[in-house]
Design a protein around this motif. Structure first.
Motif, mmCIF file in Angstrom:
data_model
loop_
_atom_site.group_PDB
_atom_site.id
_atom_site.type_symbol
_atom_site.label_atom_id
_atom_site.label_comp_id
_atom_site.label_asym_id
_atom_site.label_seq_id
_atom_site.Cartn_x
_atom_site.Cartn_y
_atom_site.Cartn_z
ATOM 1 N N ARG A 183 0.857 -1.195 0.000
ATOM 2 C CA ARG A 183 0.000 0.000 0.000
ATOM 3 C C ARG A 183 0.891 1.242 0.000
ATOM 4 N N LYS A 184 1.256 1.641 -1.180
ATOM 5 C CA LYS A 184 2.265 2.695 -1.336
ATOM 6 C C LYS A 184 1.807 4.051 -0.836
ATOM 7 N N THR A 185 0.510 4.316 -0.814
ATOM 8 C CA THR A 185 0.019 5.637 -0.408
ATOM 9 C C THR A 185 -0.432 5.659 1.051
ATOM 10 N N LEU A 186 -0.057 4.648 1.815
ATOM 11 C CA LEU A 186 -0.422 4.604 3.228
ATOM 12 C C LEU A 186 0.782 4.981 4.078
ATOM 13 N N ARG A 187 0.585 5.924 4.971
ATOM 14 C CA ARG A 187 1.634 6.371 5.872
ATOM 15 C C ARG A 187 1.239 6.003 7.293
ATOM 16 N N LEU A 188 2.108 5.267 7.967
ATOM 17 C CA LEU A 188 1.812 4.771 9.311
ATOM 18 C C LEU A 188 2.793 5.353 10.326
ATOM 19 N N THR A 189 2.239 5.900 11.406
ATOM 20 C CA THR A 189 3.043 6.374 12.536
ATOM 21 C C THR A 189 2.596 5.628 13.777
ATOM 22 N N ILE A 190 3.560 5.059 14.500
ATOM 23 C CA ILE A 190 3.250 4.267 15.693
ATOM 24 C C ILE A 190 3.893 4.922 16.916
ATOM 25 N N PHE A 191 3.047 5.337 17.864
ATOM 26 C CA PHE A 191 3.505 5.823 19.155
ATOM 27 C C PHE A 191 3.346 4.671 20.150
ATOM 28 N N SER A 192 4.440 4.246 20.767
ATOM 29 C CA SER A 192 4.402 3.097 21.676
ATOM 30 C C SER A 192 4.689 3.536 23.108
ATOM 31 N N ALA A 211 10.993 0.698 10.255
ATOM 32 C CA ALA A 211 11.503 2.035 9.944
ATOM 33 C C ALA A 211 11.964 2.118 8.495
ATOM 34 N N ALA A 212 12.620 1.063 8.000
ATOM 35 C CA ALA A 212 13.098 1.051 6.616
ATOM 36 C C ALA A 212 11.935 1.054 5.629
ATOM 37 N N ALA A 213 10.785 0.510 6.048
ATOM 38 C CA ALA A 213 9.604 0.468 5.175
ATOM 39 C C ALA A 213 8.821 1.778 5.191
ATOM 40 N N GLY A 214 9.282 2.753 5.963
ATOM 41 C CA GLY A 214 8.632 4.057 5.982
ATOM 42 C C GLY A 214 7.762 4.325 7.188
ATOM 43 N N CYS A 215 7.688 3.368 8.109
ATOM 44 C CA CYS A 215 6.883 3.563 9.317
ATOM 45 C C CYS A 215 7.635 4.476 10.290
ATOM 46 N N LYS A 216 6.956 5.471 10.818
ATOM 47 C CA LYS A 216 7.556 6.348 11.811
ATOM 48 C C LYS A 216 7.315 5.761 13.196
ATOM 49 N N LEU A 217 8.393 5.506 13.906
ATOM 50 C CA LEU A 217 8.310 4.914 15.240
ATOM 51 C C LEU A 217 8.651 5.965 16.286
ATOM 52 N N ARG A 218 7.756 6.127 17.243
ATOM 53 C CA ARG A 218 7.929 7.113 18.296
ATOM 54 C C ARG A 218 7.573 6.485 19.642
ATOM 55 N N MET A 219 8.174 6.974 20.708
ATOM 56 C CA MET A 219 7.775 6.582 22.051
ATOM 57 C C MET A 219 6.790 7.624 22.584
ATOM 58 N N MET A 220 5.840 7.172 23.392
ATOM 59 C CA MET A 220 4.843 8.083 23.946
ATOM 60 C C MET A 220 5.437 8.876 25.103
ATOM 61 N N LYS A 221 5.411 10.186 24.955
ATOM 62 C CA LYS A 221 5.842 11.061 26.040
ATOM 63 C C LYS A 221 4.608 11.491 26.843
ATOM 64 N N PRO A 222 4.787 12.168 27.975
ATOM 65 C CA PRO A 222 3.640 12.522 28.818
ATOM 66 C C PRO A 222 2.512 13.227 28.073
ATOM 67 N N THR A 223 2.829 14.112 27.137
ATOM 68 C CA THR A 223 1.762 14.801 26.405
ATOM 69 C C THR A 223 0.992 13.841 25.494
ATOM 70 N N ASP A 224 1.654 12.784 25.010
ATOM 71 C CA ASP A 224 0.968 11.778 24.189
ATOM 72 C C ASP A 224 0.014 10.938 25.044
ATOM 73 N N PHE A 225 0.435 10.612 26.258
ATOM 74 C CA PHE A 225 -0.464 9.898 27.167
ATOM 75 C C PHE A 225 -1.691 10.762 27.475
ATOM 76 N N SER A 226 -1.462 12.048 27.677
ATOM 77 C CA SER A 226 -2.571 12.949 27.970
ATOM 78 C C SER A 226 -3.529 13.047 26.781
ATOM 79 N N TYR A 227 -2.993 13.122 25.561
ATOM 80 C CA TYR A 227 -3.827 13.178 24.362
ATOM 81 C C TYR A 227 -4.645 11.900 24.202
ATOM 82 N N THR A 228 -3.989 10.748 24.414
ATOM 83 C CA THR A 228 -4.688 9.471 24.294
ATOM 84 C C THR A 228 -5.785 9.363 25.344
#
Length: 262
Positions: A183-192, A211-228
């Motif tokens: 799925r070339k037009t799909l962009r995935l970002t994962i906050f863990s 990451a090599a396939a274009g997935c953005k990998l991020r760790m959840m920081k306090p503001t991400d927990f608050s948003y979730t």
């Protein structure tokens, strides 16, 4: 860091009923027959304490029935397959437990996946919700593309954002790589919230491949927990209060992820 004992898989062991003990009635035996009984007993195999009796050399499969010796056998319980749960709002207790970014995930045998999907369709609708699994069947990452986004239109651009309780396992990472390549037009970002199997070579290989396939990998920081918390949790208008070491644990995982992806 808290909670250092890791549990990687979910398993449920059904309780087994103890064998029902029946007192045998004592009968007097004539003296001439005692010698014959001793010889017969010597020919019988000795059964260890707690061991299941065997029939024709093969242990019975546990049919619930009373035998001649009065023992009661319990048929093993067959548990139903674990199901994927899909919803809009997570129970706040589950969120605080499952998303807690401790170093190891002792007792946390599920994956919670909160998602946002913007397909830039004409209606402008953004899908949102969450999936919940148990590590015994289909994982939430794979279930997302089966239940939430099963169809793909190459004419559209998809922006998919996940907030997950732990990063994908090696098997899920490999499947996600295949999906992103197809799925070339799909962009995935994962906050863990946590990294899964980050110390194991196969876990690191999976994250690097994502990451090599274009997935953005991020760790959840306090503001991400608050948003979730505000977006996906049935919080009853309660403000999110970070747990102790939330920021410190984020920095710890962020450093580990950067080392893996360098």
């Amino acid at each position: 860091m808290a909670d250092r004992k890791e549990t990687r898989g979910a398993s449920r062991v059904p309780l087994r009923k103890k064998d029902k003990k029946v007192e045998a009635k004592v009968e007097s035996v004539p003296e001439e027959d005692k010698g014959q009984e001793k010889e017969k007993a010597a020919e019988q195999p000795v059964q260890a304490e707690g061991e299941k009796p065997e029939e024709n050399g093969v242990a019975p499969e546990g049919a619930a029935a009373s035998g001649e010796n009065g023992e009661f056998k319990v048929e093993p319980m067959e548990l139903p397959p674990f199901e994927i749960i899909e919803g809009e709002r997570i129970n706040p207790f589950f969120f605080k437990f499952q998303f807690k970014n401790v170093e190891y995930s002792s007792g946390r045998n599920k994956t919670f996946l909160c998602f946002l999907v913007d397909s830039q369709a004409r209606n402008g609708e953004v899908k949102r919700g969450y999936l919940e699994d148990e590590h015994a069947g289909t994982h939430a990452e794979e279930a997302f593309f089966q239940q939430v986004l099963p169809e793909y239109d190459s004419a559209l651009r998809y922006t998919v954002t996940w907030y997950v309780s732990s990063s994908p396992c090696p098997a899920c990472a490999a499947k996600l790589v295949e999906i992103l390549q197809a799925r070339k037009t799909l962009r995935l970002t994962i906050f863990s919230a946590r990294l899964f199997m980050w110390e194991e070579p196969e876990g690191q290989v999976g994250l690097k491949a994502l990451a090599a396939a274009g997935c953005k990998l991020r760790m959840m920081k306090p503001t991400d927990f608050s948003y979730t918390w505000d977006t996906f949790v049935d919080n009853e208008d309660q403000k999110f209060v970070p747990w102790e070491d939330c920021k410190e644990n984020y920095e710890y995982y962020q450093e580990k992820l950067a080392d893996i992806l360098q």
